[in-house]
Design an enzyme around this catalytic site. Structure first.
Site, PDB file in Angstrom:
ATOM      1  N   LYS A  84      -4.721 -26.020  16.335  1.00  0.00           N
ATOM      2  CA  LYS A  84      -6.115 -26.252  16.729  1.00  0.00           C
ATOM      3  C   LYS A  84      -6.350 -26.017  18.228  1.00  0.00           C
ATOM      4  CE  LYS A  84      -7.077 -27.824  12.578  1.00  0.00           C
ATOM      5  NZ  LYS A  84      -7.414 -29.192  12.300  1.00  0.00           N
TER       6      LYS A  84
ATOM      7  N   GLY B 118     -15.519 -29.528   7.458  1.00  0.00           N
ATOM      8  CA  GLY B 118     -15.844 -30.236   6.220  1.00  0.00           C
ATOM      9  C   GLY B 118     -17.339 -30.429   6.056  1.00  0.00           C
TER      10      GLY B 118
ATOM     11  N   GLU C  28     -20.540 -37.062  12.035  1.00  0.00           N
ATOM     12  CA  GLU C  28     -19.414 -37.194  12.971  1.00  0.00           C
ATOM     13  C   GLU C  28     -19.933 -37.269  14.405  1.00  0.00           C
ATOM     14  OE1 GLU C  28     -15.784 -34.882  10.732  1.00  0.00           O
ATOM     15  OE2 GLU C  28     -17.314 -33.669  11.679  1.00  0.00           O
TER      16      GLU C  28
ATOM     17  N   ASP D  83     -11.091 -38.888  15.209  1.00  0.00           N
ATOM     18  CA  ASP D  83     -11.644 -37.793  14.402  1.00  0.00           C
ATOM     19  C   ASP D  83     -10.813 -36.527  14.616  1.00  0.00           C
ATOM     20  OD1 ASP D  83     -13.329 -36.488  12.672  1.00  0.00           O
ATOM     21  OD2 ASP D  83     -15.169 -36.931  13.768  1.00  0.00           O
ATOM     22  N   GLY D  84     -10.848 -35.660  13.640  1.00  0.00           N
ATOM     23  CA  GLY D  84     -10.161 -34.375  13.731  1.00  0.00           C
ATOM     24  C   GLY D  84     -11.055 -33.327  14.371  1.00  0.00           C
ATOM     25  N   ALA D  85     -10.564 -32.103  14.419  1.00  0.00           N
ATOM     26  CA  ALA D  85     -11.349 -30.995  14.974  1.00  0.00           C
ATOM     27  C   ALA D  85     -10.832 -29.694  14.385  1.00  0.00           C
ATOM     28  CB  ALA D  85     -11.230 -30.960  16.490  1.00  0.00           C
ATOM     29  N   ASP D  86     -11.705 -28.695  14.367  1.00  0.00           N
ATOM     30  CA  ASP D  86     -11.274 -27.359  13.935  1.00  0.00           C
ATOM     31  C   ASP D  86     -10.686 -26.583  15.101  1.00  0.00           C
ATOM     32  OD1 ASP D  86     -12.211 -27.576  11.186  1.00  0.00           O
ATOM     33  OD2 ASP D  86     -14.164 -27.757  12.138  1.00  0.00           O
TER      34      ASP D  86
ATOM     35  N   GLY E 221     -16.767 -29.577  12.021  1.00  0.00           N
ATOM     36  CA  GLY E 221     -17.673 -29.262  10.922  1.00  0.00           C
ATOM     37  C   GLY E 221     -17.037 -28.439   9.824  1.00  0.00           C
TER      38      GLY E 221
ATOM     39  N   SER F  15      -8.583 -33.698   6.916  1.00  0.00           N
ATOM     40  CA  SER F  15      -7.243 -34.113   6.472  1.00  0.00           C
ATOM     41  C   SER F  15      -6.457 -34.845   7.561  1.00  0.00           C
ATOM     42  CB  SER F  15      -6.465 -32.884   5.989  1.00  0.00           C
ATOM     43  OG  SER F  15      -6.422 -31.902   7.009  1.00  0.00           O
TER      44      SER F  15
HETATM   45  C1  5RP Z   1     -15.055 -32.144   9.252  1.00  0.00           C
HETATM   46  C2  5RP Z   1     -14.341 -31.926  10.535  1.00  0.00           C
HETATM   47  C3  5RP Z   1     -12.866 -32.067  10.527  1.00  0.00           C
HETATM   48  O1  5RP Z   1     -12.497 -33.073  11.424  1.00  0.00           O
HETATM   49  C4  5RP Z   1     -12.245 -30.753  10.903  1.00  0.00           C
HETATM   50  O2  5RP Z   1     -12.692 -29.779   9.979  1.00  0.00           O
HETATM   51  C5  5RP Z   1     -10.717 -30.811  10.904  1.00  0.00           C
HETATM   52  O3  5RP Z   1     -10.257 -30.996   9.606  1.00  0.00           O
HETATM   53  P1  5RP Z   1      -8.698 -30.985   9.268  1.00  0.00           P
HETATM   54  O4  5RP Z   1      -8.096 -32.162   9.980  1.00  0.00           O
HETATM   55  O5  5RP Z   1      -8.641 -31.113   7.760  1.00  0.00           O
HETATM   56  O6  5RP Z   1      -8.145 -29.677   9.753  1.00  0.00           O
HETATM   57  O7  5RP Z   1     -14.915 -31.626  11.562  1.00  0.00           O
HETATM   58  O8  5RP Z   1     -16.424 -31.867   9.356  1.00  0.00           O
END
Ligand code: 5RP
Length: 226
Positions: free
Chosen positions: A124, A100, A106, A85-88, A98, A33
Site C-alpha cells: 500500500k 470497499g 469512514e 482503518d485500512g487504506a488502498d 474506498g 480486510s
Molecule cells: C474500504 C477501505 C479499506 O480500508 C481499503 O479498501 C483497504 O482494504 P484492505 O485492508 O482489504 O486492503 O477503504 O472502503
C-alpha cells in the site's frame, strides 16, 4: 510477498494498532480486510476485560464488531478517541480509501477521531498517490459527475458488482465511480475539486489524515508518524 505472507502482514499491522487502545476509549472501527484484523484483535481484548465502545464505519465493521462482542455506539452519543482503518494507498499522511466503497462513513468517523491509526501491508505504500480514487455519487448524478471527472483529467469507471448484475450500490444507496487520475502530486487541490462537484457524496482522498501508520511485514511492524 505471496498471499499468505500478505495476510500475515495485515494481521500484524491490525494487532499493532490495537495496542494503542486504552480502557474506556471509544474506537472508530475501520473497514476492509486489514481493519478486520484490528477489530478481531480488539474483540479478543474485550473478551479479556477491556472496556471499549466502537463506532463502525460500514455494514462489514458493524457485523464483525457484533460477532466479536464489541459494544457499539454512535457519533451522536460519543466522541471518538481513536480510529483504526485500512487504506488502498498511503503516501505520508495522505490516503486513498474506498476499495470497499465505505469511504463516506469512514471519512466521517476517521475525521471525527482524535487520532487516526492507519493499518496496511507494504504493497500500500507509495511516494505519491496514484491509485484510482473512488467517488461516491448520488445515482442521479452519475452522468454529470462522469463528465466533470473527465474535465478534471480523470478516467471514471462505474464500479460493477460481482455477484449481481449492474453497479455496486454503497451502504448509503449510491454508486461508485473509480476515477484514475494517474499520479496526484496535489491531493488537496484534487480533493477540493471533487468535493465541489454537485452530486458527489464523498471521495476517497483522505488528505493529511493519518496520525500514525502501522505497516506490517513478514516479520515485524513498522510504525511511523507522517
Ligand atoms: C474500504 C477501505 C479499506 O480500508 C481499503 O479498501 C483497504 O482494504 P484492505 O485492508 O482489504 O486492503 O477503504 O472502503
Amino acid at each position: 510477498m505471496n498471499q499468505s505472507e500478505r495476510e500475515a502482514a495485515k494481521r500484524r499491522a491490525g494487532e499493532s494498532a490495537v495496542e494503542a487502545v486504552e480502557d474506556g476509549m471509544t474506537v472508530g472501527l475501520g473497514s476492509g480486510s486489514t481493519a478486520a484484523h484490528a477489530i478481531r484483535a480488539l474483540g479478543r481484548d474485550v473478551d479479556s476485560g477491556l472496556d471499549v465502545e466502537g463506532v463502525p464505519t460500514s455494514f462489514q465493521a458493524r457485523e464483525l464488531a457484533v460477532e466479536t462482542g464489541i459494544e457499539l455506539t454512535t457519533l451522536d452519543e460519543r466522541s471518538v478517541d481513536l480510529a483504526i482503518d485500512g487504506a488502498d494507498q498511503v503516501a505520508g499522511p495522505h490516503l486513498v480509501k474506498g476499495g470497499g466503497g465505505a469511504h463516506a462513513r469512514e471519512k466521517i468517523v476517521d475525521s471525527a477521531a482524535d487520532r487516526l491509526l492507519v493499518v496496511a501491508d507494504p504493497t500500500k505504500e507509495a511516494d505519491v498517490l496514484d491509485h484510482p480514487v473512488p467517488v461516491e455519487v448520488l445515482p442521479d448524478a452519475r452522468a454529470p459527475v462522469t463528465d466533470a471527472v473527465r474535465r478534471l483529467g480523470g478516467q471514471p469507471d462505474l464500479r460493477r458488482a460481482e455477484r449481481k448484475t449492474g453497479p455496486v450500490v454503497t451502504d448509503n444507496g449510491n454508486l461508485v465511480l473509480d476515477c484514475d487520475f494517474g499520479a496526484m502530486p496535489d491531493p488537496a487541490g484534487l480533493a477540493a475539486d471533487l468535493a465541489g462537484l454537485p452530486g458527489v457524496v464523498e471521495h476517497g482522498l483522505f488528505v493529511d489524515a493519518a496520525d500514525e501508520v502501522h505497516v506490517g511485514t513478514e516479520t515485524e511492524v513498522t510504525v511511523f508518524e507522517p
